[in-house]
Each structure stands twice: as C-alpha cells, then as structure tokens.
Design an enzyme around this catalytic site. Structure first.
Site, PDB file in Angstrom:
ATOM      1  N   ARG A 110       0.286  -0.966   0.088  1.00  0.00           N
ATOM      2  CA  ARG A 110       0.001  -0.267  -0.243  1.00  0.00           C
ATOM      3  C   ARG A 110       1.053   1.477   0.249  1.00  0.00           C
ATOM      4  NH1 ARG A 110      -4.643  -1.755  -1.350  1.00  0.00           N
ATOM      5  NH2 ARG A 110      -5.414  -3.155  -0.684  1.00  0.00           N
ATOM      6  N   ILE A 124      -2.388   7.266   7.637  1.00  0.00           N
ATOM      7  CA  ILE A 124      -3.552   6.078   7.322  1.00  0.00           C
ATOM      8  C   ILE A 124      -2.911   4.566   6.716  1.00  0.00           C
ATOM      9  CG2 ILE A 124      -5.225   5.320   7.400  1.00  0.00           C
ATOM     10  CD1 ILE A 124      -6.184   7.907   6.694  1.00  0.00           C
ATOM     11  N   PRO A 125      -1.375   4.318   7.824  1.00  0.00           N
ATOM     12  CA  PRO A 125      -1.059   2.915   6.697  1.00  0.00           C
ATOM     13  C   PRO A 125      -1.987   2.454   6.776  1.00  0.00           C
ATOM     14  CG  PRO A 125      -0.217   3.080   9.039  1.00  0.00           C
ATOM     15  CD  PRO A 125      -1.109   3.824   8.668  1.00  0.00           C
ATOM     16  N   HIS A 126      -2.133   0.596   5.860  1.00  0.00           N
ATOM     17  CA  HIS A 126      -3.396   0.124   6.226  1.00  0.00           C
ATOM     18  C   HIS A 126      -3.306  -1.412   5.128  1.00  0.00           C
ATOM     19  CE1 HIS A 126      -4.682   1.608   1.567  1.00  0.00           C
ATOM     20  NE2 HIS A 126      -3.531   2.656   2.711  1.00  0.00           N
ATOM     21  N   ALA A 127      -3.886  -2.199   5.232  1.00  0.00           N
ATOM     22  CA  ALA A 127      -3.488  -3.639   4.819  1.00  0.00           C
ATOM     23  C   ALA A 127      -4.292  -4.660   4.332  1.00  0.00           C
ATOM     24  CB  ALA A 127      -2.407  -3.584   5.490  1.00  0.00           C
TER      25      ALA A 127
END
Length: 212
Positions: A110, A124-127
């Site tokens: 991401r 907002i790190p998202h996986a």
C-alpha cells in the site's frame, strides 16, 4: 479480473486520500476552519458510515472496535519501515494476525501506491492480507515523530492509524473503513483530541465514538 479489481480499489484509495488532503489544505489557517465547499472536499458518502456491513459490526454491540490494548503511546520509532514492522509484530502479538512478515509486506504494498501518507502528523497505513484474522484498527502515537513517511506536508508522522483487513473481506469493506477514518481526520477537533489525549483509554474512546 482480480487485477482489474485491484486497480479499481487502488484508484478508490487515492480518491479518498485526495479528497481528505484537499479539505485539509483548504482550511483557513487563521480561523482554523475549512474554506467553502467544493467537489474535491465533498463529505464522504453515507455509504461509508458504519452499518451492518461495516467490518466491525459483527462484534457484540458493547465490544469496542478499538480495544485499549490496540492503542500504543510513548513509542519511539526511527522511521516508517521500523513503524510498519513494529505494527505488524504487535498485531501478531495481539492475535490480530498470524504472520508478521506477510503483514509487513502487505503494508509496504500500500505504501508503494502512495495511499497512506497524510499531513498534520497523521498517516493511515493499511493492509489487506490473508495473514489478518479479523478487521482491526491499531493506533501508534510517537510524539517525537516518525521520519521517512511520504506525507503531503513532508513533516514527520506522530500518529499512525493502521487499518487491518482480512483478505476474505470484500474490497468495499476495506474502503468503507478507510473512508470513515479519512472523514474523521478532516475534523480539526478530532485530530487535536487524538494528538493531545493523555492515555490510550482516551484515544480508544475517541476512535470508537467515530468508528462504531
């Protein structure tokens, strides 16, 4: 078809982030308010609000979506990569995921899309990964700042709100949660409350009020 869907989801990510950054940039710096409405800064659609389809809606009504143990304060992290490795390891330790290396790789995928770095000290790190057991939010506040994040204002990140979505969830669930967090970060009072909160309990309460 899967590749096509991935491109659509990535485009939606960028659209959400673009709208949020546009709204943040358009604030009157002296009055502390957003400027008048525009198409780019339009509110997140109602479909992004929590509903029966929201990733956290299957939990018991009295169970917080962000338990206090998923809020980490006073953390010192040298850079973005160390932060993502830390979040991945903590997610495994909390039983939210079962493979730290795979989760870390999913976060970095991401990051390569450029859909996580914000401004005003937030990211907002998202996986989305098969390593994730259930949809979760994990918050890290590092008041000294985390360098190396590709943020819109090029300032260090002090708050990372990490979104973890199981691979079994459809793309819409991922985007709803991202939209809800992005919508919250458009609010000056929300950002100020998170950055000034005195305890993990306070941050968990602030996020649960917005996400449930």
């Amino acid at each position: 078809m899967a590749q096509h869907d991935d491109r659509i989801e990535t485009g939606e990510h960028r659209g959400i982030i673009s709208r949020m950054v546009s709204a943040l940039r358009r604030r009157d710096p002296e009055a502390g308010r957003e400027a008048g409405p525009s198409a780019e800064a339009a509110p997140v659609p109602a479909s992004a609000a929590p509903s029966a389809e929201h990733p956290g809606a299957s939990a018991a009504a009295d169970a917080p979506f962000v338990p206090v143990e998923q809020v980490l304060m006073g953390v010192e992290l040298a850079d973005r990569d160390e932060a993502l490795a830390f979040i991945s390891a903590r997610a495994v330790g909390l039983g939210l995921a079962d493979d730290a290396a795979e989760l870390d790789a999913a976060f970095h995928r991401r990051e390569a899309e450029g859909t996580t770095g914000m401004m005003d000290g937030f990211a907002i790190p998202h996986a989305k990964s098969r390593a994730i057991r259930r949809a979760s939010v994990l918050v890290v506040r590092a008041d000294a700042g985390i360098a190396g994040w590709d943020t819109m204002d090029e300032l260090p990140v002090t708050v990372a709100i990490a979104l973890l979505i199981p691979d079994s969830e459809d793309g819409a669930a991922h985007l709803r949660l991202l939209s809800r967090v992005a919508e919250s970060l458009m609010d000056d009072s929300f950002r100020a409350a998170v950055t000034s909160a005195a305890s993990p309990e306070d941050i968990a309460r602030i996020l649960n009020d917005r996400l449930r």
